[in-house]
Write a protein that holds these residues in place. Structure first.
Motif, mmCIF file in Angstrom:
data_model
loop_
_atom_site.group_PDB
_atom_site.id
_atom_site.type_symbol
_atom_site.label_atom_id
_atom_site.label_comp_id
_atom_site.label_asym_id
_atom_site.label_seq_id
_atom_site.Cartn_x
_atom_site.Cartn_y
_atom_site.Cartn_z
ATOM 1 N N LEU A 1 0.808 -1.213 0.000
ATOM 2 C CA LEU A 1 0.000 0.000 0.000
ATOM 3 C C LEU A 1 0.845 1.268 0.000
ATOM 4 O O LEU A 1 0.443 2.290 -0.537
ATOM 5 N N THR A 2 2.000 1.199 0.622
ATOM 6 C CA THR A 2 2.837 2.398 0.739
ATOM 7 C C THR A 2 3.959 2.444 -0.291
ATOM 8 O O THR A 2 4.732 3.397 -0.306
ATOM 9 N N ALA A 3 4.054 1.442 -1.176
ATOM 10 C CA ALA A 3 5.145 1.389 -2.160
ATOM 11 C C ALA A 3 5.009 2.451 -3.235
ATOM 12 O O ALA A 3 5.987 2.849 -3.849
ATOM 13 N N GLY A 4 3.805 2.912 -3.464
ATOM 14 C CA GLY A 4 3.627 3.897 -4.519
ATOM 15 C C GLY A 4 2.423 4.766 -4.249
ATOM 16 O O GLY A 4 1.683 4.557 -3.293
ATOM 17 N N ASP A 5 2.250 5.725 -5.092
ATOM 18 C CA ASP A 5 1.138 6.648 -4.977
ATOM 19 C C ASP A 5 -0.018 6.127 -5.827
ATOM 20 O O ASP A 5 0.116 6.050 -7.048
ATOM 21 N N PRO A 6 -1.145 5.731 -5.228
ATOM 22 C CA PRO A 6 -2.249 5.181 -6.019
ATOM 23 C C PRO A 6 -2.826 6.181 -7.014
ATOM 24 O O PRO A 6 -3.461 5.796 -7.982
ATOM 25 N N ARG A 7 -2.592 7.463 -6.790
ATOM 26 C CA ARG A 7 -3.116 8.460 -7.728
ATOM 27 C C ARG A 7 -2.461 8.337 -9.091
ATOM 28 O O ARG A 7 -3.010 8.775 -10.089
ATOM 29 N N ALA A 8 -1.307 7.721 -9.166
ATOM 30 C CA ALA A 8 -0.621 7.584 -10.444
ATOM 31 C C ALA A 8 -1.366 6.647 -11.393
ATOM 32 O O ALA A 8 -1.228 6.756 -12.602
ATOM 33 N N THR A 9 -2.173 5.733 -10.870
ATOM 34 C CA THR A 9 -2.877 4.775 -11.721
ATOM 35 C C THR A 9 -4.386 4.884 -11.608
ATOM 36 O O THR A 9 -5.105 4.158 -12.276
ATOM 37 N N ALA A 10 -4.874 5.774 -10.772
ATOM 38 C CA ALA A 10 -6.314 5.892 -10.555
ATOM 39 C C ALA A 10 -6.891 7.045 -11.359
ATOM 40 O O ALA A 10 -6.195 7.993 -11.706
ATOM 41 N N GLU A 11 -8.171 6.935 -11.656
ATOM 42 C CA GLU A 11 -8.898 8.009 -12.310
ATOM 43 C C GLU A 11 -10.151 8.295 -11.489
ATOM 44 O O GLU A 11 -10.742 7.382 -10.929
ATOM 45 N N VAL A 12 -10.537 9.538 -11.423
ATOM 46 C CA VAL A 12 -11.732 9.930 -10.697
ATOM 47 C C VAL A 12 -12.850 10.181 -11.693
ATOM 48 O O VAL A 12 -12.671 10.924 -12.651
ATOM 49 N N TRP A 13 -13.990 9.524 -11.496
ATOM 50 C CA TRP A 13 -15.170 9.749 -12.327
ATOM 51 C C TRP A 13 -16.372 9.815 -11.399
ATOM 52 O O TRP A 13 -16.527 8.969 -10.530
ATOM 53 N N GLY A 14 -17.201 10.806 -11.616
ATOM 54 C CA GLY A 14 -18.391 10.961 -10.776
ATOM 55 C C GLY A 14 -18.012 11.537 -9.416
ATOM 56 O O GLY A 14 -16.903 11.983 -9.192
ATOM 57 N N LEU B 1 -7.818 15.510 -2.478
ATOM 58 C CA LEU B 1 -6.965 14.335 -2.329
ATOM 59 C C LEU B 1 -5.849 14.299 -3.358
ATOM 60 O O LEU B 1 -5.035 13.391 -3.364
ATOM 61 N N GLY B 2 -5.824 15.283 -4.243
ATOM 62 C CA GLY B 2 -4.763 15.367 -5.231
ATOM 63 C C GLY B 2 -5.118 14.790 -6.579
ATOM 64 O O GLY B 2 -4.250 14.642 -7.430
ATOM 65 N N TYR B 3 -6.375 14.424 -6.790
ATOM 66 C CA TYR B 3 -6.800 13.913 -8.082
ATOM 67 C C TYR B 3 -7.295 15.070 -8.947
ATOM 68 O O TYR B 3 -8.105 15.870 -8.497
ATOM 69 N N PRO B 4 -6.843 15.159 -10.184
ATOM 70 C CA PRO B 4 -7.394 16.192 -11.060
ATOM 71 C C PRO B 4 -8.828 15.845 -11.427
ATOM 72 O O PRO B 4 -9.160 14.672 -11.597
ATOM 73 N N TRP B 5 -9.678 16.843 -11.498
ATOM 74 C CA TRP B 5 -11.069 16.591 -11.851
ATOM 75 C C TRP B 5 -11.174 16.446 -13.362
ATOM 76 O O TRP B 5 -10.679 17.288 -14.105
ATOM 77 N N PRO B 6 -11.772 15.345 -13.853
ATOM 78 C CA PRO B 6 -11.853 15.157 -15.303
ATOM 79 C C PRO B 6 -12.741 16.206 -15.951
ATOM 80 O O PRO B 6 -13.753 16.617 -15.379
ATOM 81 N N PRO B 7 -12.379 16.627 -17.143
ATOM 82 C CA PRO B 7 -13.144 17.676 -17.805
ATOM 83 C C PRO B 7 -14.521 17.197 -18.299
ATOM 84 O O PRO B 7 -15.430 17.969 -18.385
#
Length: 54
Positions: free
Chosen positions: A21-34, A42-48
């Motif tokens: 869980l701490t080996a990497g930043d999950p934001r690097a592979t995650a996408e936020v939708w809805g 939380l540091g996620y860019p909001w999708p356009p």
């Protein structure tokens, strides 16, 4: 993430899970939708735009 259950001692399994869980930043592979724009806090860019329905 899937963590298989092994015959290892539970504390060893917990340490392995923590390391994964701490080996990497999950934001690097995650996408936020809805949801709401609070995700930006939380540091996620909001999708356009919303993704295309499948």
């Amino acid at each position: 993430m899937t963590l298989p259950i092994s015959a290892d001692d539970p504390s060893d399994q917990a340490e392995h899970l923590e390391a994964r869980l701490t080996a990497g930043d999950p934001r690097a592979t995650a996408e936020v939708w809805g949801g709401s724009h609070d995700a930006e806090q939380l540091g996620y860019p909001w999708p356009p735009v919303d993704p295309l329905p499948m």
